[in-house]
Structures are given as C-alpha cells and as structure tokens.
Design a protein around this motif. Structure first.
Motif, PDB file in Angstrom:
ATOM      1  N   TRP A 121       2.185   4.862   9.009  1.00  0.00           N
ATOM      2  CA  TRP A 121       1.793   3.519   9.437  1.00  0.00           C
ATOM      3  C   TRP A 121       2.243   3.235  10.863  1.00  0.00           C
ATOM      4  CZ3 TRP A 121       6.154   0.818  10.624  1.00  0.00           C
ATOM      5  CH2 TRP A 121       7.326   1.200   9.985  1.00  0.00           C
ATOM      6  N   TRP A 122       3.347   3.837  11.284  1.00  0.00           N
ATOM      7  CA  TRP A 122       3.914   3.567  12.609  1.00  0.00           C
ATOM      8  C   TRP A 122       3.046   4.129  13.734  1.00  0.00           C
ATOM      9  CZ3 TRP A 122       5.845   6.510   8.707  1.00  0.00           C
ATOM     10  CH2 TRP A 122       5.896   7.885   8.886  1.00  0.00           C
ATOM     11  N   LEU A 123       2.089   5.014  13.400  1.00  0.00           N
ATOM     12  CA  LEU A 123       1.187   5.552  14.428  1.00  0.00           C
ATOM     13  C   LEU A 123      -0.254   5.101  14.232  1.00  0.00           C
ATOM     14  CD1 LEU A 123       2.396   9.268  14.877  1.00  0.00           C
ATOM     15  CD2 LEU A 123       3.008   7.248  16.207  1.00  0.00           C
ATOM     16  N   ALA A 124      -0.537   4.455  13.098  1.00  0.00           N
ATOM     17  CA  ALA A 124      -1.931   4.070  12.808  1.00  0.00           C
ATOM     18  C   ALA A 124      -2.397   3.008  13.802  1.00  0.00           C
ATOM     19  CB  ALA A 124      -2.027   3.533  11.384  1.00  0.00           C
ATOM     20  N   ASP A 125      -3.575   3.237  14.423  1.00  0.00           N
ATOM     21  CA  ASP A 125      -4.095   2.305  15.435  1.00  0.00           C
ATOM     22  C   ASP A 125      -4.295   0.907  14.882  1.00  0.00           C
ATOM     23  OD1 ASP A 125      -4.062   4.058  17.482  1.00  0.00           O
ATOM     24  OD2 ASP A 125      -6.132   4.734  17.192  1.00  0.00           O
ATOM     25  N   GLY A 147       4.210  -6.642  10.685  1.00  0.00           N
ATOM     26  CA  GLY A 147       4.140  -7.645   9.610  1.00  0.00           C
ATOM     27  C   GLY A 147       3.243  -7.222   8.466  1.00  0.00           C
ATOM     28  N   GLN A 148       2.331  -6.258   8.715  1.00  0.00           N
ATOM     29  CA  GLN A 148       1.457  -5.821   7.623  1.00  0.00           C
ATOM     30  C   GLN A 148       2.238  -4.947   6.644  1.00  0.00           C
ATOM     31  OE1 GLN A 148      -1.787  -3.976   9.811  1.00  0.00           O
ATOM     32  NE2 GLN A 148      -3.041  -5.809   9.561  1.00  0.00           N
ATOM     33  N   VAL A 149       1.879  -5.061   5.380  1.00  0.00           N
ATOM     34  CA  VAL A 149       2.560  -4.281   4.337  1.00  0.00           C
ATOM     35  C   VAL A 149       1.794  -2.966   4.172  1.00  0.00           C
ATOM     36  CG1 VAL A 149       3.227  -4.285   1.906  1.00  0.00           C
ATOM     37  CG2 VAL A 149       3.317  -6.411   3.241  1.00  0.00           C
ATOM     38  N   PRO A 150       2.421  -1.834   4.490  1.00  0.00           N
ATOM     39  CA  PRO A 150       1.639  -0.594   4.530  1.00  0.00           C
ATOM     40  C   PRO A 150       1.572   0.163   3.203  1.00  0.00           C
ATOM     41  CG  PRO A 150       3.802  -0.218   5.487  1.00  0.00           C
ATOM     42  CD  PRO A 150       3.787  -1.645   5.005  1.00  0.00           C
ATOM     43  N   PHE A 151       1.683  -0.546   2.098  1.00  0.00           N
ATOM     44  CA  PHE A 151       1.584   0.128   0.793  1.00  0.00           C
ATOM     45  C   PHE A 151       1.037  -0.849  -0.237  1.00  0.00           C
ATOM     46  CE2 PHE A 151       5.679  -1.890   1.055  1.00  0.00           C
ATOM     47  CZ  PHE A 151       5.892  -2.418  -0.209  1.00  0.00           C
ATOM     48  N   ARG A 152       0.544  -0.272  -1.343  1.00  0.00           N
ATOM     49  CA  ARG A 152       0.037  -1.120  -2.420  1.00  0.00           C
ATOM     50  C   ARG A 152       1.148  -1.434  -3.399  1.00  0.00           C
ATOM     51  NH1 ARG A 152      -2.866   1.597  -5.599  1.00  0.00           N
ATOM     52  NH2 ARG A 152      -3.082   3.515  -4.418  1.00  0.00           N
ATOM     53  N   THR A 153       1.197  -2.668  -3.865  1.00  0.00           N
ATOM     54  CA  THR A 153       2.179  -3.035  -4.878  1.00  0.00           C
ATOM     55  C   THR A 153       1.536  -4.078  -5.787  1.00  0.00           C
ATOM     56  OG1 THR A 153       4.407  -3.895  -5.250  1.00  0.00           O
ATOM     57  CG2 THR A 153       3.296  -4.678  -3.260  1.00  0.00           C
ATOM     58  N   VAL A 154       2.342  -4.699  -6.631  1.00  0.00           N
ATOM     59  CA  VAL A 154       1.753  -5.642  -7.594  1.00  0.00           C
ATOM     60  C   VAL A 154       1.092  -6.816  -6.869  1.00  0.00           C
ATOM     61  CG1 VAL A 154       2.297  -7.208  -9.505  1.00  0.00           C
ATOM     62  CG2 VAL A 154       3.386  -4.954  -9.377  1.00  0.00           C
ATOM     63  N   ILE A 190       1.692 -10.869   0.738  1.00  0.00           N
ATOM     64  CA  ILE A 190       3.125 -10.693   1.040  1.00  0.00           C
ATOM     65  C   ILE A 190       3.380 -11.031   2.511  1.00  0.00           C
ATOM     66  CG2 ILE A 190       5.048  -9.042   1.163  1.00  0.00           C
ATOM     67  CD1 ILE A 190       3.743  -7.541  -1.170  1.00  0.00           C
ATOM     68  N   ARG A 191       2.475 -10.536   3.373  1.00  0.00           N
ATOM     69  CA  ARG A 191       2.663 -10.817   4.807  1.00  0.00           C
ATOM     70  C   ARG A 191       2.644 -12.327   5.074  1.00  0.00           C
ATOM     71  NH1 ARG A 191      -0.127 -12.339   9.065  1.00  0.00           N
ATOM     72  NH2 ARG A 191      -2.146 -12.353   8.034  1.00  0.00           N
ATOM     73  N   LYS A 235       0.687   5.324  -3.271  1.00  0.00           N
ATOM     74  CA  LYS A 235       0.580   3.900  -2.934  1.00  0.00           C
ATOM     75  C   LYS A 235       0.632   3.605  -1.430  1.00  0.00           C
ATOM     76  CE  LYS A 235       2.239   2.053  -7.278  1.00  0.00           C
ATOM     77  NZ  LYS A 235       3.387   1.584  -8.028  1.00  0.00           N
ATOM     78  N   LEU A 236       0.888   4.617  -0.618  1.00  0.00           N
ATOM     79  CA  LEU A 236       0.945   4.359   0.832  1.00  0.00           C
ATOM     80  C   LEU A 236      -0.469   4.119   1.360  1.00  0.00           C
ATOM     81  CD1 LEU A 236       3.486   7.087   2.033  1.00  0.00           C
ATOM     82  CD2 LEU A 236       3.890   4.627   1.840  1.00  0.00           C
ATOM     83  N   LEU A 237      -0.635   3.047   2.118  1.00  0.00           N
ATOM     84  CA  LEU A 237      -1.959   2.770   2.691  1.00  0.00           C
ATOM     85  C   LEU A 237      -2.217   3.623   3.928  1.00  0.00           C
ATOM     86  CD1 LEU A 237      -2.025  -1.124   2.280  1.00  0.00           C
ATOM     87  CD2 LEU A 237      -3.170   0.601   0.881  1.00  0.00           C
TER      88      LEU A 237
END
Ligand code: SF4
Length: 437
Positions: A337-341, A346-353, A359-360, A331-333
C-alpha cells in the motif's frame, strides 16, 4: 521536532567525514550540491518519498545508502532503490559502511546480526543547528519494547527486546541541551519495559529538575512506586496505546494486558491521581469493532478528561504478525500500500468486518469530535489538565492545534506529487567517490 536518528548517525560517522543534513519535512534538498554518498532513513509511510529522493541523487550518479525501520522490514524492496541497505541498528555496522565506501567496496547489504551496545551512544546535534525545530529536546534513554503486540513495528524490529543507554551518558546529554529546550521528549518506545532499570534511571533524573514526556505501556499504572518516581523526576505526560475498549480486540492484537488490573479506566484514574497527563491512542479495524466503537472511545476520553487522544485506523506494516496474517487470509487490498499510486493517507488498506471507507471517515469524525470546542471545554477543567497557568496554556495550545489538524492529512498522497519521472531502480550499483573536488 528535531531528527534524532540523523543526529545519531552523524555521531557514529568518523570525524574526518564532512556531514550535512537536510530535513525533507521542512527544507529543500540541494540535489546539485557536491556529495559523495547519501544516507536516507526510511519508514513505511515515507518510503515513496525516500525512493524519489534516492532517484534524484542516483540520476546524478551519487550512491545512496538506506537504513531505518522500512529497510529492515523489507530489505529486498529497499535494495531496488539504493546501492546499499543497512538492516538493523546502525551502531555496529555504520563504520564498516563508511570504510568500505572509502575503499570503493561498498556492499549491497550490511546486517546487524545482534542488538548493538548503545550504552554510550551520543548523537551529534551540530547537524541540526540553524533549523527551526520546536524547543523540545529529543533524547533516547532506551530502545525497543518487550511486549509483542501483533501490529507493532517496534516489537518486530527489535525482536521484543529493549536495550538502554548508561545513566551517566543520558544525564550528560540532557545537561548539554536543557538550557535551550524547555521540555525533554524521551523517544523510548516503552519507558517501563524493564521497571527496575527504569526506576533507577528516573530516580537519577530527579536532581536535574527537568520537565519531560514520553511513551509507555499501561503496566506503569500498576506500580505506585513507579508513578511516584516518574512524577518526582518531572514527568508531565505519557502516550499510552489503549488501542481498544473491546476485550476480544485486545486479545487479537496480543495486548490483553491492557485489560488487566481494572483495565484502562483504572489506569486513567491512577494517572490522574499522580497528576500525569495522558495521550491516549486508539486504533480501529480489528474484527470486533462496530460502528459504535468510535463514539464509545471518544466518549470515554471526554468523560475521563484525557489531555490528548488519537483515533487512527489499524495499519498493516510489512513484516509484522498482523501483515502476515492479513496476507495469508487474502485481506490486503494492496500488497504494498505504501507504494500504490492510488493509496492515500488515512485509507484502510485491508478488508475487515467494517467497510474500510467507513473506518476512515469515522476516524476523522472521532478526531473532530474529541477536539471540538465543547470537548475541549469539558476536558479543560481537571486537576491535571489545568493544574497551573502554564499547564492550562499548554492544554489549550496543543488541543487547538490538534483541532486544526483533525483532518489535515486525510487522503493526502504519499510521496511528493511534484516529483517528475520514474523511480530509478538499481541495475548497476554506483560505487565510487565523486570526481568533484
Ligand atoms: S507496548 Fe507499544 S511499543 Fe510495545 S509492542 Fe506493544 S505497541 Fe509496540
């Protein structure tokens, strides 16, 4: 606020070493200043910036040591950007790092095999002088928390244990700073992890007649004697992670204790009865959240006239049980995420319901709603929030400030956008005292 970790490290550094501290949050770092060794404390949200700073120094052939939460959670990643990684707490290994550096034998990794004795640790605040920090004194009385909330970095880092400083050491430290600081902030992760020790310490604090704030768990509200002692010792308010109004979510995050003994509603009433202000924090992104969860949390906080509140998305920090679960479930996008350009604050770095983008935006909406003028007005008139002119002033000051900041960091990039070039990875560790005089 002042940087206590930097002052702690300075306090552990042998006295013959000249130490200078630059706080990247508020001042330019003079990268060209004569420097033999650089130490950077790194957290997940600051990792990219820490690697940028390390790159600047390493381009100048100056070796870098990194420690802190992120260094302990993902040492292999951090070792790509620093000569040396300190894994775990610095108290038992920092002198070895300095000695080895002085003899030209700096190692790649130093590990603290067990929790160090911090009973007599005294920070060296002289490195903070001249910086324009708020007049709030940061003091550590205890470190770690015994609970096991699945999203929490603290429990992962400290393996669900807590150790403490000796009472006399803390009292001396407070006396040495309280003339210049109007308020003490105990940076402890959970002041009531060991209730007996906590009561002993806060009883000893009563004669000092200070005002203080800190962080705790809801279990403090289950103990009237504890609340009475905290109040008498000058407690003005505490942050408590309420996290969710949904019981299934609390179970999932291994925080079902938030629902015991009347749950958070009973907890709020107890806090109000003792006149202890509450900073309630909520997180969103667990499977049982719905679109209504945000509004319900805000309404709860307004109804109960809560002093301050935070509404944030769930964050999978590396190394936590949450991160491992989301990784296993695919589920991790982003893996990091802490290094992704493209990742923004505030962005949610995973998929959930719920949709991550929803969510943001709902978190921002919740903050704006809680800090709206109407909400501030409705919460202002309570026995706790306006107990005196001083308190009313503090309530308005803090709430109006947080109103301004409700969406300030939303979609803000991590790291410094003005940084030029590539992050410099370690191929050949730099390991020599500079030739500079
Ligand atoms: S109570 Fe707070 S500090 Fe302790 S494990 Fe849970 S979230 Fe972490």
């Amino acid at each position: 606020m002042e940087s206590l970790p930097a002052a702690h490290l300075a306090g552990l550094t042998p006295k013959h070493i000249d130490v200078k501290f630059y706080d990247d949050r508020m001042e330019e770092i003079p990268f060209d200043e004569v420097t033999d060794l650089v130490a950077i404390s790194i957290e997940t949200y600051t990792a990219k910036r820490a690697y940028q700073i390390a790159t600047e120094y390493r381009r100048r052939n100056i070796p870098v040591v990194m420690g802190g939460f992120h260094a302990t959670l993902v040492p292999d990643e951090v070792a790509e950007y620093a000569e040396t990684v300190v894994v775990g707490e610095a108290e038992s290994i920092w002198k070895d790092v300095i000695n080895d550096f002085e003899s030209g034998q700096l190692k790649r990794v130093y590990r603290s095999e067990k929790r160090p004795d911090i009973s007599k640790v005294i920070p060296d605040r002289s490195i903070l002088s001249g910086k324009r920090y708020l007049p709030i004194g940061l003091v550590e009385a205890a470190r770690g928390c015994t609970f096991k909330c699945d999203f929490c970095v603290i429990q992962t880092y400290f393996d669900s244990t807590q150790n403490r400083k000796e009472i006399q050491t803390i009292l001396d430290e407070i006396r040495s700073i309280s003339d210049k600081r109007k308020l003490i902030f105990f940076v402890d992760d959970n002041i009531v992890s060991h209730p007996k020790q906590a009561k002993e310490f806060y009883r000893a604090l009563i004669p000092l007649k200070i005002r203080w704030v800190s962080q705790a768990a809801i279990t403090m509200t289950h103990d009237d004697e504890m609340l009475q002692i905290l109040k008498e010792s000058g407690c003005q308010g505490v942050l408590i992670g309420f996290e969710s109004l949904n019981h299934e979510n609390l179970l999932k995050m291994n925080k079902s204790f938030n629902g015991t003994k009347g749950g958070i509603e009973a907890a709020v009433k107890k806090m109000n009865a003792y006149g202890i202000r509450l900073y309630a924090t909520f997180i969103f992104g667990y499977e049982n959240d719905t679109i209504d969860s945000f509004r319900e949390a805000v309404e709860f906080c307004i109804k109960h006239k809560i002093f301050m509140a935070a509404f944030n998305h769930l964050t999978p920090f590396p190394g936590t049980p949450l991160y491992k679960r989301l990784e296993e479930e695919g589920k991790l996008l982003y893996r990091k995420w802490w290094l992704a350009d493209e990742y923004r604050y505030g962005q949610v770095p995973f998929r959930t319901v719920l949709d991550p983008e929803l969510i943001r935006t709902e978190c921002v909406k919740a903050r704006k709603s809680f800090y709206s003028f109407t909400s501030i007005w409705r919460r202002m008139f309570s026995k706790t929030n306006s107990s005196s002119f001083f308190m009313l002033h503090a309530f308005l000051f803090i709430n109006l400030l947080l109103r301004k900041e409700a969406s300030l960091r939303d979609l803000y990039p991590l790291g410094d956008l003005s940084f030029q070039g590539e992050l410099l990875k370690v191929k050949e560790p730099i390991n020599a005292l500079s030739k500079n005089p």
